[in-house]
Design a protein around this motif. Structure first.
Motif, mmCIF file in Angstrom:
data_model
loop_
_atom_site.group_PDB
_atom_site.id
_atom_site.type_symbol
_atom_site.label_atom_id
_atom_site.label_comp_id
_atom_site.label_asym_id
_atom_site.label_seq_id
_atom_site.Cartn_x
_atom_site.Cartn_y
_atom_site.Cartn_z
ATOM 1 N N ALA A 265 4.458 19.605 12.103
ATOM 2 C CA ALA A 265 4.886 20.968 12.000
ATOM 3 C C ALA A 265 6.139 21.286 13.018
ATOM 4 O O ALA A 265 7.064 22.137 12.247
ATOM 5 C CB ALA A 265 3.592 21.944 12.166
ATOM 6 N N SER A 266 6.497 20.588 13.907
ATOM 7 C CA SER A 266 7.518 21.150 14.694
ATOM 8 C C SER A 266 8.790 20.436 14.175
ATOM 9 O O SER A 266 10.151 20.752 14.866
ATOM 10 C CB SER A 266 7.250 20.753 16.147
ATOM 11 O OG SER A 266 7.316 19.388 16.648
ATOM 12 N N GLY A 267 8.711 19.475 13.340
ATOM 13 C CA GLY A 267 9.873 18.923 12.879
ATOM 14 C C GLY A 267 10.218 17.472 13.243
ATOM 15 O O GLY A 267 11.126 16.847 13.091
ATOM 16 N N LYS A 268 9.242 16.955 14.272
ATOM 17 C CA LYS A 268 9.270 15.551 14.853
ATOM 18 C C LYS A 268 8.856 14.513 13.770
ATOM 19 O O LYS A 268 7.755 14.865 13.027
ATOM 20 C CB LYS A 268 8.417 15.529 16.062
ATOM 21 C CG LYS A 268 8.831 16.241 17.502
ATOM 22 C CD LYS A 268 8.199 15.911 18.694
ATOM 23 C CE LYS A 268 9.003 16.602 19.680
ATOM 24 N NZ LYS A 268 8.683 18.010 19.797
ATOM 25 N N LEU A 269 9.474 13.421 13.784
ATOM 26 C CA LEU A 269 9.266 12.288 12.967
ATOM 27 C C LEU A 269 8.085 11.688 13.585
ATOM 28 O O LEU A 269 7.813 11.175 14.740
ATOM 29 C CB LEU A 269 10.379 11.349 12.808
ATOM 30 C CG LEU A 269 9.934 9.919 12.039
ATOM 31 C CD1 LEU A 269 9.812 10.284 10.658
ATOM 32 C CD2 LEU A 269 11.090 9.130 12.156
ATOM 33 N N ILE A 270 6.953 11.415 12.749
ATOM 34 C CA ILE A 270 5.600 10.959 13.071
ATOM 35 C C ILE A 270 5.311 9.554 12.541
ATOM 36 O O ILE A 270 4.508 8.755 13.005
ATOM 37 C CB ILE A 270 4.386 11.883 13.023
ATOM 38 C CG1 ILE A 270 4.292 12.484 11.723
ATOM 39 C CG2 ILE A 270 4.654 13.066 14.073
ATOM 40 C CD1 ILE A 270 2.809 13.260 11.816
#
Length: 276
Positions: A58-63
């Protein structure tokens, strides 16, 4: 073991693997446009096409990054980011105040049946630009990379190899256009660092990269041994995202004082974005 592994080649090996194809959008980036890379088709000469997809939190970090049967999962903490593939191999960067101080890839690179532990240590100048990279192979210093920025762009890199003193000098050229959501294959920093998602390596170049020229030389021989020239060409969408990136690379060999073209290959990237 060859202690003079060319880390530019190692970086290319990483790029064509799932580990090297990654991107995170920082929505607070003034050069961002609320878009993030969702899919990529990478075409490599003699190897075919590779499709990749990217999942973000949700924060835009690639997971997660997925290509065929290969998967890379990312985990974040205050002082470390790890990338783990489907075989359990791990690459990581260590952070201090949100900026990379080192990166490592134990046994990640294999060349001619040999496994190599790759580590890099990073230092930055007072302005926040990446200044020096120390490259280690199996705990031994392999090379020192001194990086120069001019007018907000990475314009020069001088790599000196510890064994023999061979040098790689790369000069970068840019258009006047501002870079938006720069992808790895169009970011000059990608060949100097372990390119993890996010802006952990200081200030990125502000303009669009259009050309790089790398000269290989040896201090015991005043002549140039070879030159590699890469031209970058782009197609952009209405938001300024690069939806097509092609890299045309020509290699020239010094034959009796004359540069002769010995190889040329073209890498293309087709990119798709999700935009808010």
């Amino acid at each position: 073991m060859n202690n003079k592994i060319k880390l530019a080649m190692v970086a290319f090996v990483a790029i064509i693997s799932i580990a090297g194809c990654q991107k995170e959008i920082n929505y607070n980036d003034p050069n961002g446009n609320n878009c993030k890379l969702s899919n990529l088709v990478l075409s490599l000469p003699g190897l075919g096409d590779f499709g990749l997809s990217f999942t973000y939190d949700a924060s835009g970090k690639l997971i997660k990054a997925v290509s065929n049967d290969d998967t890379m999962n990312y985990a974040y903490s205050t002082n470390k980011i790890t990338a783990t593939d489907q075989d359990g191999k791990v690459r990581e960067i260590s952070l201090s105040n949100g900026r990379a101080v080192s990166s490592s890839a134990p046994d990640y690179i294999q060349i001619n049946g040999m496994s190599y532990d790759i580590k890099r240590n990073y230092t930055f100048n007072a302005e926040g630009y990446l200044a020096t990279v120390k490259n280690y192979v199996n705990s031994e210093l392999n090379s020192t990379d001194v990086i120069t920025y001019t007018n907000g762009n990475l314009t020069k890199s001088e790599v000196t190899f510890a064994l023999g003193g061979d040098k790689e000098t790369t000069v970068y050229e840019y258009s006047n256009a501002l870079a938006v959501n720069t992808y790895e294959m169009a970011d000059p920093m990608s060949t100097h660092v372990d390119y993890f998602p996010g802006k952990y390596y200081g200030i990125q170049s502000k303009n669009v990269l259009i050309k790089s020229t790398t000269t290989y030389s040896n201090p015991t021989n005043s002549s140039i041994s070879s030159v590699m020239v890469t031209d970058h060409k782009y197609q952009f969408d209405a938001k300024g995202n690069a939806i097509s990136i092609s890299l045309d690379t020509k290699t020239y060999d010094d034959q009796s004082g004359k540069l002769v073209l010995i190889d040329e290959y073209l890498i293309t990237n087709k990119l798709t974005y999700d935009c808010k």
